[in-house]
Scaffold this motif. Structure first.
Motif, PDB file in Angstrom:
ATOM      1  N   ASN A 141     -59.583  50.227 -55.970  1.00  0.00           N
ATOM      2  CA  ASN A 141     -59.545  51.473 -56.739  1.00  0.00           C
ATOM      3  C   ASN A 141     -58.179  51.623 -57.405  1.00  0.00           C
ATOM      4  O   ASN A 141     -57.368  50.687 -57.407  1.00  0.00           O
ATOM      5  N   ASN A 142     -57.921  52.814 -57.938  1.00  0.00           N
ATOM      6  CA  ASN A 142     -56.708  53.015 -58.748  1.00  0.00           C
ATOM      7  C   ASN A 142     -55.532  53.607 -57.980  1.00  0.00           C
ATOM      8  O   ASN A 142     -54.548  54.038 -58.587  1.00  0.00           O
ATOM      9  N   TRP A 143     -55.585  53.638 -56.661  1.00  0.00           N
ATOM     10  CA  TRP A 143     -54.518  54.271 -55.900  1.00  0.00           C
ATOM     11  C   TRP A 143     -53.187  53.564 -56.126  1.00  0.00           C
ATOM     12  O   TRP A 143     -53.117  52.332 -56.222  1.00  0.00           O
ATOM     13  N   SER A 150     -49.640  49.173 -57.749  1.00  0.00           N
ATOM     14  CA  SER A 150     -50.847  49.431 -56.975  1.00  0.00           C
ATOM     15  C   SER A 150     -50.516  49.633 -55.499  1.00  0.00           C
ATOM     16  O   SER A 150     -49.564  49.059 -54.965  1.00  0.00           O
ATOM     17  N   ARG A 214     -62.704  56.463 -53.182  1.00  0.00           N
ATOM     18  CA  ARG A 214     -62.923  56.978 -54.533  1.00  0.00           C
ATOM     19  C   ARG A 214     -61.615  57.006 -55.327  1.00  0.00           C
ATOM     20  O   ARG A 214     -60.531  57.214 -54.757  1.00  0.00           O
ATOM     21  N   ASN A 215     -61.710  56.803 -56.633  1.00  0.00           N
ATOM     22  CA  ASN A 215     -60.538  56.817 -57.503  1.00  0.00           C
ATOM     23  C   ASN A 215     -59.913  58.207 -57.546  1.00  0.00           C
ATOM     24  O   ASN A 215     -60.617  59.225 -57.566  1.00  0.00           O
ATOM     25  N   ASN A 216     -58.585  58.234 -57.587  1.00  0.00           N
ATOM     26  CA  ASN A 216     -57.895  59.502 -57.820  1.00  0.00           C
ATOM     27  C   ASN A 216     -58.058  59.908 -59.286  1.00  0.00           C
ATOM     28  O   ASN A 216     -57.967  59.061 -60.181  1.00  0.00           O
ATOM     29  N   GLN A 238     -51.185  60.760 -61.164  1.00  0.00           N
ATOM     30  CA  GLN A 238     -52.459  60.968 -60.492  1.00  0.00           C
ATOM     31  C   GLN A 238     -52.449  62.255 -59.676  1.00  0.00           C
ATOM     32  O   GLN A 238     -51.414  62.674 -59.158  1.00  0.00           O
ATOM     33  N   ASP A 243     -56.214  59.645 -51.507  1.00  0.00           N
ATOM     34  CA  ASP A 243     -55.384  58.697 -50.754  1.00  0.00           C
ATOM     35  C   ASP A 243     -54.509  59.361 -49.696  1.00  0.00           C
ATOM     36  O   ASP A 243     -53.850  58.669 -48.916  1.00  0.00           O
TER      37      ASP A 243
END
Length: 537
Positions: A141-143, A150, A214-216, A238, A243
């Motif tokens: 994911n994008n955390w 990343s 889930r993506n932030n 974000q 997270d």
């Protein structure tokens, strides 16, 4: 020792960064015997407790915040026996000892992680946060990591990514695994049994993650109390919904509190770095069954001024109906307050000291703050902080606030060590050394000692309520009240004199430190630049 189990309410906690406090063995690195050797100095400040930054066994990639053995002392700091002696000597002087606990992550050198990364089916396989790559090989994911890039790192052994909210060498523990929670609580109990009086809980809102990964979402607005709020760091872009600061954390904090309740007189203060830090502080301290107190980064940013302070404190007062705040204007993670808030004079620093120590709540003072130390300017070659090295030169990291304590202006390395220190002593700091300021009744150090000694005799300042009053720009006026007693504090946070009309205010207290008395004419209080007054209603 003070047997009051609520000693922490209104307490003043002195933060010691052991690497930089005092070197007892001449290797250039401060240590636990060095702290013990300076306990008389700390007790002489009239503080209540000492918070020790991490001294546990560690590869020191993040200078102790990457723990490889939660139950031992790193050899550079000494031994468990040295720690036991520190506890004994502190208690002998009436000082409490609080230690840093880094619960959300460990070092990648910890035996738990060494085992976890070997396979997907070993006994520790689920002790850390592992996830498969997406179909294209990219992270799950994008955390993002607080330290840049990343929050996921690839491990070739398991052919999976692991989560690290900080450095890649600081993998996050999987608190969804009950065995992890049991182990962490057992490690906390180990130190309680050795006699510690409390814990400062590092990044305590980072323990749990969203199991669905889930993506932030993007951040619509940057909040003052968040961390990583720097234009050169995308972490603040974000909204950190998934997270960290997950609802499951509250249940764990209740388990942690239940453990401490078995040791009367112990306490916790949680570090809260969040998008809505003030609300999280309220959530984590409310109900009397989670954290005893918490602090955020709201007063640790570059933002300052009377209007900002009033807004911040008023907001937490509205949100924290039954919790307890802990205020700090400096620590080992942010630029020195003298530089960050452009407090160029001892008078300005004294005014900020009085503000910190008269707000409702407990307070933390970072070593050297009582000397008015400025942020040290270091060359790139001298940097050791990975945060600063990554973002140089736009952000120079945390080394500038971690340089050695200055004990004596005429001694090599300011009396910190006989050897070359791990970070250089800043030349501008020699003139602010303890030996210099101890000899001056008007020094900032003397002001801290005097005011802290007076404050601990004022129950209304330790535990009373707070209410703000309207006042001119660049001033703060508030009343502390407890059991019918009321003290009004007036602060001029500017370099220009100001007059404040305050009907109904009584006369200044006769025993207030001399620097905390303004000039009264009828019902008008006249304050000099950076002046203050405390009066009884």
């Amino acid at each position: 020792m003070n047997r009051n189990p609520d000693w922490w309410r209104g307490a003043v906690i002195y933060q010691v960064y052991p690497r930089s406090f005092f070197d007892s063995n001449g290797d250039g690195i401060g240590d636990l015997p060095g702290v013990t050797a300076k306990l008389d100095y700390i007790a002489g400040l009239n503080v209540d407790a000492v918070w020790l930054s991490p001294f546990f066994t560690s590869p020191m990639k993040d200078f102790g915040y990457d723990v490889s053995d939660y139950r031992n002392v790193d050899p550079i700091f000494g031994t468990l026996s040295d720690f036991d002696e520190l506890i004994r000597q502190a208690h002998k002087r009436g000082l409490k000892i609080m230690i840093d606990q880094v619960l959300s992550h460990s070092s990648d050198q910890h035996p738990w992680f060494a085992e976890s990364r070997q396979s997907r089916d070993n006994p520790k396989a689920d002790w850390y946060v592992w996830a498969d790559a997406r179909d294209d090989g990219t992270p799950p994911n994008n955390w993002l990591s607080v330290f840049g890039g990343s929050a996921w790192a690839w491990d070739s052994r398991r052919r999976q990514y692991y989560l690290h909210n900080f450095l890649t060498s600081q993998p996050d523990l999987n608190f969804h695994n009950p065995a992890v929670q049991e182990q962490v609580l057992s490690d906390v109990k180990f130190w309680l049994d050795r006699g510690v009086d409390g814990f400062r809980l590092d990044a305590i809102n980072f323990c749990f993650h969203d199991p669905k990964l889930r993506n932030n979402p993007p951040s619509a607005a940057i909040q003052e109390g968040s961390i990583g709020v720097r234009k050169e760091n995308p972490y603040a872009y974000q909204h950190h919904k998934y997270d960290k600061t997950r609802p499951e954390n509250l249940a764990f904090l209740k388990r942690l509190r239940a453990l401490l309740d078995q040791y009367p007189g112990t306490t916790t203060v949680g570090e809260i770095g969040d998008d809505d830090a003030l609300q999280t502080m309220a959530d984590y301290t409310g109900g009397g069954d989670k954290l005893h107190m918490a602090y955020s980064f709201d007063l640790l940013t570059e933002q300052h001024g009377a209007a900002f302070f009033r807004k911040t404190v008023s907001t937490i007062e509205k949100k924290m109906t039954d919790g307890w705040p802990c205020w700090a204007i400096g620590n080992h993670d942010v630029a020195r307050v003298a530089t960050r808030w452009k407090a160029r004079t001892p008078e300005a620093l004294r005014a900020y000291m009085m503000m910190l120590l008269t707000l409702r709540g407990s307070a933390c003072i970072y070593q050297g703050e009582e000397l008015g130390l400025t942020e040290a300017e270091l060359r790139f070659e001298d940097l050791v902080d990975p945060y600063g090295i990554t973002f140089w030169p736009e952000f120079k990291g945390r080394d500038g606030c971690r340089t050695p304590m200055v004990w004596h202006h005429e001694k090599t390395h300011a009396g910190f060590s006989d050897a070359r220190p791990w970070l250089p002593v800043h030349q501008d700091h020699y003139g602010a050394a303890v030996a210099v300021q101890q000899a001056e009744d008007t020094s900032l150090l003397s002001a801290y000692r005097t005011f802290l000694g007076w404050r601990r005799q004022q129950p209304v300042l330790l535990k009373g309520d707070i209410a703000f009053h309207k006042s001119p720009a660049n001033t703060l006026v508030f009343t502390r009240s407890l059991d019918g007693e009321r003290l009004t504090v007036a602060l001029n946070l500017s370099d220009k004199p100001v007059s404040i009309t305050m009907p109904g205010i009584g006369q200044p207290l006769a025993d207030t430190p001399a620097f905390a008395i303004g000039h009264w004419q009828d019902k008008t209080l006249k304050l000099e630049p950076w002046g203050a007054d405390i009066a009884r209603l």
